[in-house]
Design a protein around this motif. Structure first.
Motif, PDB file in Angstrom:
ATOM      1  N   LEU A  21       0.834  -1.211   0.000  1.00  0.00           N
ATOM      2  CA  LEU A  21       0.000   0.000   0.000  1.00  0.00           C
ATOM      3  C   LEU A  21       0.865   1.256   0.000  1.00  0.00           C
ATOM      4  N   LEU A  22       2.028   1.184   0.651  1.00  0.00           N
ATOM      5  CA  LEU A  22       2.946   2.333   0.697  1.00  0.00           C
ATOM      6  C   LEU A  22       3.885   2.352  -0.512  1.00  0.00           C
ATOM      7  N   LYS A  23       3.733   1.355  -1.395  1.00  0.00           N
ATOM      8  CA  LYS A  23       4.560   1.265  -2.605  1.00  0.00           C
ATOM      9  C   LYS A  23       6.050   1.234  -2.280  1.00  0.00           C
ATOM     10  N   LYS A  24       6.423   0.469  -1.241  1.00  0.00           N
ATOM     11  CA  LYS A  24       7.821   0.330  -0.861  1.00  0.00           C
ATOM     12  C   LYS A  24       8.375  -0.993  -1.400  1.00  0.00           C
ATOM     13  N   GLU A  25       9.575  -0.917  -1.953  1.00  0.00           N
ATOM     14  CA  GLU A  25      10.278  -2.123  -2.405  1.00  0.00           C
ATOM     15  C   GLU A  25      10.923  -2.822  -1.205  1.00  0.00           C
ATOM     16  N   TYR A  26      10.962  -4.144  -1.248  1.00  0.00           N
ATOM     17  CA  TYR A  26      11.628  -4.870  -0.173  1.00  0.00           C
ATOM     18  C   TYR A  26      11.976  -6.265  -0.656  1.00  0.00           C
ATOM     19  N   GLU A  27      12.888  -6.907   0.052  1.00  0.00           N
ATOM     20  CA  GLU A  27      13.166  -8.324  -0.212  1.00  0.00           C
ATOM     21  C   GLU A  27      12.693  -9.149   0.976  1.00  0.00           C
ATOM     22  N   THR A  28      12.403 -10.415   0.746  1.00  0.00           N
ATOM     23  CA  THR A  28      11.965 -11.268   1.846  1.00  0.00           C
ATOM     24  C   THR A  28      13.036 -12.308   2.164  1.00  0.00           C
ATOM     25  N   VAL A  29      13.140 -12.636   3.450  1.00  0.00           N
ATOM     26  CA  VAL A  29      13.985 -13.738   3.917  1.00  0.00           C
ATOM     27  C   VAL A  29      13.031 -14.786   4.482  1.00  0.00           C
ATOM     28  N   PRO A  30      12.844 -15.910   3.784  1.00  0.00           N
ATOM     29  CA  PRO A  30      11.881 -16.905   4.293  1.00  0.00           C
ATOM     30  C   PRO A  30      12.370 -17.532   5.594  1.00  0.00           C
ATOM     31  N   ILE A  31      11.477 -17.585   6.570  1.00  0.00           N
ATOM     32  CA  ILE A  31      11.764 -18.232   7.856  1.00  0.00           C
ATOM     33  C   ILE A  31      10.854 -19.455   7.959  1.00  0.00           C
ATOM     34  N   ASN A  32      11.460 -20.619   8.128  1.00  0.00           N
ATOM     35  CA  ASN A  32      10.702 -21.861   8.192  1.00  0.00           C
ATOM     36  C   ASN A  32      10.521 -22.267   9.662  1.00  0.00           C
ATOM     37  N   LEU A  33       9.332 -22.016  10.182  1.00  0.00           N
ATOM     38  CA  LEU A  33       9.082 -22.325  11.599  1.00  0.00           C
ATOM     39  C   LEU A  33       9.164 -23.821  11.866  1.00  0.00           C
ATOM     40  N   ALA A  34       8.703 -24.632  10.894  1.00  0.00           N
ATOM     41  CA  ALA A  34       8.720 -26.090  11.066  1.00  0.00           C
ATOM     42  C   ALA A  34      10.147 -26.600  11.221  1.00  0.00           C
ATOM     43  N   LYS A  35      11.092 -25.932  10.566  1.00  0.00           N
ATOM     44  CA  LYS A  35      12.505 -26.318  10.681  1.00  0.00           C
ATOM     45  C   LYS A  35      13.208 -25.625  11.840  1.00  0.00           C
ATOM     46  N   GLY A  36      12.490 -24.738  12.557  1.00  0.00           N
ATOM     47  CA  GLY A  36      13.077 -24.085  13.723  1.00  0.00           C
ATOM     48  C   GLY A  36      13.965 -22.900  13.406  1.00  0.00           C
ATOM     49  N   ASP A  37      13.822 -22.331  12.189  1.00  0.00           N
ATOM     50  CA  ASP A  37      14.651 -21.159  11.833  1.00  0.00           C
ATOM     51  C   ASP A  37      14.544 -20.042  12.867  1.00  0.00           C
ATOM     52  N   HIS A  38      13.341 -19.936  13.479  1.00  0.00           N
ATOM     53  CA  HIS A  38      13.092 -18.818  14.402  1.00  0.00           C
ATOM     54  C   HIS A  38      13.798 -19.011  15.744  1.00  0.00           C
ATOM     55  N   GLN A  39      14.362 -20.203  15.962  1.00  0.00           N
ATOM     56  CA  GLN A  39      15.105 -20.453  17.210  1.00  0.00           C
ATOM     57  C   GLN A  39      16.615 -20.448  16.986  1.00  0.00           C
ATOM     58  N   ASN A  40      17.038 -20.178  15.742  1.00  0.00           N
ATOM     59  CA  ASN A  40      18.471 -20.065  15.486  1.00  0.00           C
ATOM     60  C   ASN A  40      19.048 -18.857  16.219  1.00  0.00           C
ATOM     61  N   PRO A  41      20.275 -19.002  16.772  1.00  0.00           N
ATOM     62  CA  PRO A  41      20.877 -17.862  17.484  1.00  0.00           C
ATOM     63  C   PRO A  41      20.937 -16.593  16.641  1.00  0.00           C
ATOM     64  N   SER A  42      21.181 -16.723  15.341  1.00  0.00           N
ATOM     65  CA  SER A  42      21.278 -15.516  14.506  1.00  0.00           C
ATOM     66  C   SER A  42      19.925 -14.814  14.421  1.00  0.00           C
ATOM     67  N   PHE A  43      18.839 -15.595  14.398  1.00  0.00           N
ATOM     68  CA  PHE A  43      17.516 -14.974  14.343  1.00  0.00           C
ATOM     69  C   PHE A  43      17.126 -14.409  15.708  1.00  0.00           C
ATOM     70  N   LEU A  44      17.474 -15.114  16.777  1.00  0.00           N
ATOM     71  CA  LEU A  44      17.148 -14.623  18.126  1.00  0.00           C
ATOM     72  C   LEU A  44      17.879 -13.314  18.441  1.00  0.00           C
ATOM     73  N   LYS A  45      18.992 -13.076  17.737  1.00  0.00           N
ATOM     74  CA  LYS A  45      19.671 -11.776  17.888  1.00  0.00           C
ATOM     75  C   LYS A  45      18.806 -10.659  17.315  1.00  0.00           C
ATOM     76  N   LEU A  46      18.097 -10.946  16.238  1.00  0.00           N
ATOM     77  CA  LEU A  46      17.187  -9.953  15.657  1.00  0.00           C
ATOM     78  C   LEU A  46      15.948  -9.787  16.524  1.00  0.00           C
ATOM     79  N   ASN A  47      15.404 -10.923  16.987  1.00  0.00           N
ATOM     80  CA  ASN A  47      14.178 -10.885  17.789  1.00  0.00           C
ATOM     81  C   ASN A  47      14.264 -11.909  18.916  1.00  0.00           C
TER      82      ASN A  47
END
Lengths: 198, 198
Positions: A21-47
């Motif tokens: 809606l804001l017409k902003k360009e961006y790239e996506t980084v897919p995070i696979n919850l089933a594979k536990g990407d969100h519990q990786n130390p590198s991701f936990l540093k972000l959130n």
């Protein structure tokens, strides 16, 4: 801009919709919850909460879909998507709260139980979802948008899991005002859908 | 100003604390949940969700503790309690989200089960509460306040149910950074406590 994203997440979809809606360009980084990407130390540093979405905008890192909506509205949306006047901002905040309470712990959880096999009780989630749909329906009977007389991040925050309610076994056919509001959102310039939302 | 209030509610206490910090006069209207005051038609007209707190300020009616904090900060708090810059406002919003998610559905629910005999499962609530206490502890190890380098409504929103966690059977003795942060809040000019929080 970089969005840590999962295509089936309604919380991530809020951000994809807002960016479009804001017409902003961006790239996506897919995070696979089933594979536990969100519990990786590198991701936990972000959130440290280990949840998606997360937005990187240059040096700025924002976690939490509501906080990202606030960030994008303030940084790129002028005063329209999140007005600064006290009463108006509070009106938006009321529905941001609803998006994080009955909608998230009711409608979104019911969907997560059925779609992602999460181990929660279905019936209380569905009942909480129905209770808030009734409140929203009554509220929208005399309004086009949730918080103000124009679209705000309140609408963007509440829309995905209301539209996805049927995937949690909660029908939305009996709510004509909600149907009309969803059509209003779909008619916004730059609107994009997601799997399960036409 | 008029606050629809219950003395034992941590969500209402957030508002009493904020009003005291802002040195605002107000009267309270006691709402007795056990007697069903919150389901009376006259109260549902103020807040269709049937929850406390609700604030009346002249013609302005705001429901939801987070929205009331936003209203008071914008209307009476200058730019300090809720800064307007995009990144700063998003930082505050992140912790407002935490106050409505893990803190409310974890710590506050655990307390409501034990104090008000609410019919939820205690253990998952306590586990959710502990998970966020760990995140908050780590976050506060290098900070005095949750969102920025000064107190904001993020601190006021998160404080009550963290301080009341022991009433939900969740000990907070093992979190020294949280203890220090709670002492920081207690040292703010105008601070008031509530039953269960010294």
């Amino acid at each position: 801009m970089k969005l840590y994203d999962m295509s089936l997440s309604g919380n991530c979809y809020k951000i994809r919709l807002m960016l479009s809606l804001l017409k902003k360009e961006y790239e996506t980084v897919p995070i696979n919850l089933a594979k536990g990407d969100h519990q990786n130390p590198s991701f936990l540093k972000l959130n440290p909460r280990g949840q998606i979405p997360v937005l990187e905008d240059g040096d700025v890192i924002v976690w939490d879909s509501t906080a990202i909506l606030v960030y994008l509205a303030r940084r790129y949306g002028g005063d329209s998507w999140l007005p600064l006047e006290a009463q108006d901002m509070a009106a938006v905040m009321q529905w941001l709260t609803v998006s994080q309470n009955e909608i998230l712990y009711g409608l979104a959880r019911a969907r997560a139980i059925l779609i992602f096999k999460r181990p929660w009780d279905l019936q209380p989630c569905q009942e909480m979802g129905v209770s808030i749909l009734k409140v929203i329906e009554q509220h929208l009977e005399s309004r086009n948008w949730l918080a103000l007389d124009h679209p705000t991040i309140a609408d963007i925050a509440c829309y995905p899991y209301v539209a996805l309610a049927p995937e949690g076994g909660v029908a939305i056919d009996g709510y004509p005002a909600i149907k009309k509001w969803m059509a209003n959102i779909k008619s916004l310039p730059g609107y994009v859908g997601m799997v399960g939302i036409g």
